[in-house]
Design a protein around this motif. Sequence first.
Motif, PDB file in Angstrom:
ATOM      1  N   ALA A 126       0.639  -1.375   0.254  1.00 25.43           N
ATOM      2  CA  ALA A 126       0.097   0.320   0.046  1.00 25.43           C
ATOM      3  C   ALA A 126       0.415   0.898  -0.201  1.00 25.43           C
ATOM      4  O   ALA A 126       0.478   2.176  -0.870  1.00 25.43           O
ATOM      5  CB  ALA A 126      -1.048  -0.018   1.303  1.00 25.43           C
ATOM      6  N   TYR A 127       1.381   1.236   0.567  1.00 26.34           N
ATOM      7  CA  TYR A 127       2.771   2.163   0.942  1.00 26.34           C
ATOM      8  C   TYR A 127       3.675   2.775  -0.905  1.00 26.34           C
ATOM      9  O   TYR A 127       3.578   3.799  -0.693  1.00 26.34           O
ATOM     10  CB  TYR A 127       3.612   2.020   1.938  1.00 26.34           C
ATOM     11  CG  TYR A 127       4.850   3.679   2.043  1.00 26.34           C
ATOM     12  CD1 TYR A 127       4.205   5.036   2.673  1.00 26.34           C
ATOM     13  CD2 TYR A 127       6.229   3.382   2.482  1.00 26.34           C
ATOM     14  CE1 TYR A 127       5.466   5.987   2.168  1.00 26.34           C
ATOM     15  CE2 TYR A 127       7.136   4.039   2.786  1.00 26.34           C
ATOM     16  CZ  TYR A 127       6.329   5.628   2.588  1.00 26.34           C
ATOM     17  OH  TYR A 127       7.195   6.741   2.464  1.00 26.34           O
ATOM     18  N   ALA A 128       3.820   1.683  -1.028  1.00 23.91           N
ATOM     19  CA  ALA A 128       4.959   1.732  -2.126  1.00 23.91           C
ATOM     20  C   ALA A 128       3.881   2.254  -3.169  1.00 23.91           C
ATOM     21  O   ALA A 128       4.255   2.996  -3.963  1.00 23.91           O
ATOM     22  CB  ALA A 128       5.309  -0.171  -2.731  1.00 23.91           C
ATOM     23  N   ALA A 129       2.431   1.910  -3.749  1.00 29.79           N
ATOM     24  CA  ALA A 129       1.081   2.489  -4.464  1.00 29.79           C
ATOM     25  C   ALA A 129       1.884   4.369  -4.280  1.00 29.79           C
ATOM     26  O   ALA A 129       0.858   4.664  -5.326  1.00 29.79           O
ATOM     27  CB  ALA A 129       0.497   1.549  -4.882  1.00 29.79           C
ATOM     28  N   TRP A 130       1.342   4.690  -3.306  1.00 35.50           N
ATOM     29  CA  TRP A 130       2.327   6.045  -2.939  1.00 35.50           C
ATOM     30  C   TRP A 130       2.794   7.006  -4.679  1.00 35.50           C
ATOM     31  O   TRP A 130       2.809   7.690  -3.985  1.00 35.50           O
ATOM     32  CB  TRP A 130       1.517   6.500  -1.607  1.00 35.50           C
ATOM     33  CG  TRP A 130       1.213   5.961  -0.383  1.00 35.50           C
ATOM     34  CD1 TRP A 130       0.116   5.317  -0.571  1.00 35.50           C
ATOM     35  CD2 TRP A 130       0.779   6.580   0.469  1.00 35.50           C
ATOM     36  NE1 TRP A 130      -1.001   4.851   0.471  1.00 35.50           N
ATOM     37  CE2 TRP A 130       0.659   5.452   1.115  1.00 35.50           C
ATOM     38  CE3 TRP A 130       1.619   6.878   1.550  1.00 35.50           C
ATOM     39  CZ2 TRP A 130      -0.433   6.081   3.434  1.00 35.50           C
ATOM     40  CZ3 TRP A 130       1.667   7.106   2.670  1.00 35.50           C
ATOM     41  CH2 TRP A 130       0.444   6.445   3.304  1.00 35.50           C
ATOM     42  N   PHE A 131       3.599   6.346  -4.215  1.00 34.66           N
ATOM     43  CA  PHE A 131       4.931   6.553  -4.948  1.00 34.66           C
ATOM     44  C   PHE A 131       4.717   6.477  -6.823  1.00 34.66           C
ATOM     45  O   PHE A 131       5.264   6.586  -7.289  1.00 34.66           O
ATOM     46  CB  PHE A 131       6.046   5.907  -4.851  1.00 34.66           C
ATOM     47  CG  PHE A 131       6.411   5.960  -3.585  1.00 34.66           C
ATOM     48  CD1 PHE A 131       7.433   7.452  -2.758  1.00 34.66           C
ATOM     49  CD2 PHE A 131       6.335   5.091  -2.687  1.00 34.66           C
ATOM     50  CE1 PHE A 131       8.403   7.422  -2.183  1.00 34.66           C
ATOM     51  CE2 PHE A 131       6.510   5.434  -1.003  1.00 34.66           C
ATOM     52  CZ  PHE A 131       7.962   6.247  -0.438  1.00 34.66           C
ATOM     53  N   ASP A 132       2.898   6.157  -6.587  1.00 34.93           N
ATOM     54  CA  ASP A 132       2.893   6.120  -7.928  1.00 34.93           C
ATOM     55  C   ASP A 132       2.515   7.941  -8.151  1.00 34.93           C
ATOM     56  O   ASP A 132       2.302   8.555  -9.549  1.00 34.93           O
ATOM     57  CB  ASP A 132       1.455   5.367  -8.541  1.00 34.93           C
ATOM     58  CG  ASP A 132       1.773   3.803  -8.744  1.00 34.93           C
ATOM     59  OD1 ASP A 132       3.082   3.301  -8.625  1.00 34.93           O
ATOM     60  OD2 ASP A 132       1.188   2.858  -8.464  1.00 34.93           O
ATOM     61  N   ASP A 133       2.440   8.584  -7.278  1.00 37.18           N
ATOM     62  CA  ASP A 133       1.978   9.978  -7.354  1.00 37.18           C
ATOM     63  C   ASP A 133       3.090  11.018  -6.907  1.00 37.18           C
ATOM     64  O   ASP A 133       4.228  10.377  -6.950  1.00 37.18           O
ATOM     65  CB  ASP A 133       1.360  10.155  -6.260  1.00 37.18           C
ATOM     66  CG  ASP A 133       1.578  12.033  -5.516  1.00 37.18           C
ATOM     67  OD1 ASP A 133       0.544  12.644  -6.410  1.00 37.18           O
ATOM     68  OD2 ASP A 133       1.683  12.468  -5.423  1.00 37.18           O
TER      69      ASP A 133
END
Length: 152
Positions: free
Chosen positions: A16-23
């Motif tokens: 979930a945290y790694a997905a924030w890095f799509d931003d």
Amino acid sequence: MDGISYRPFRRVDLAAYAAWFDDAEVARRIDFPNADWVAYVMDPASPAHAVVATRSANDIPLAVLQYDEEPDDGISLLIAIHPALRGQGFGKHVLSAFVAHVRGRYTHVDGHIEDDNFASIACVESCGFVRQAKELEDGFLFYRKLLGVGIS
């Protein structure tokens, strides 16, 4: 925004945290949480810790905070807010609650903020952090919040 609580970062939080890095803004400001980072913040012998801010009604990560213990009994703090929550005052709420959470255990909280990160600058200043030096250090401004009476 009431009901913020903190718990240790867990390996199951990584996806979930790694997905924030799509931003783009998150990816520009914070290093991606690779295996070295996970090992660093989860090692009991490390001076680093990672916690997740959640609302008491659920366990969904709303912010990830990494803090590193400093030799002078303070901590250096990095906060990543879920990208969908930016611009809503959530950073201020999470930071204020975290300062209250660590008060009594540390003498101060330090933050190093890029000089063009105006939202973060406004956030820390609204929470009582004071800029410590006029000069930039590697492009970062240095802020500190003292956490006790009689601490210099």
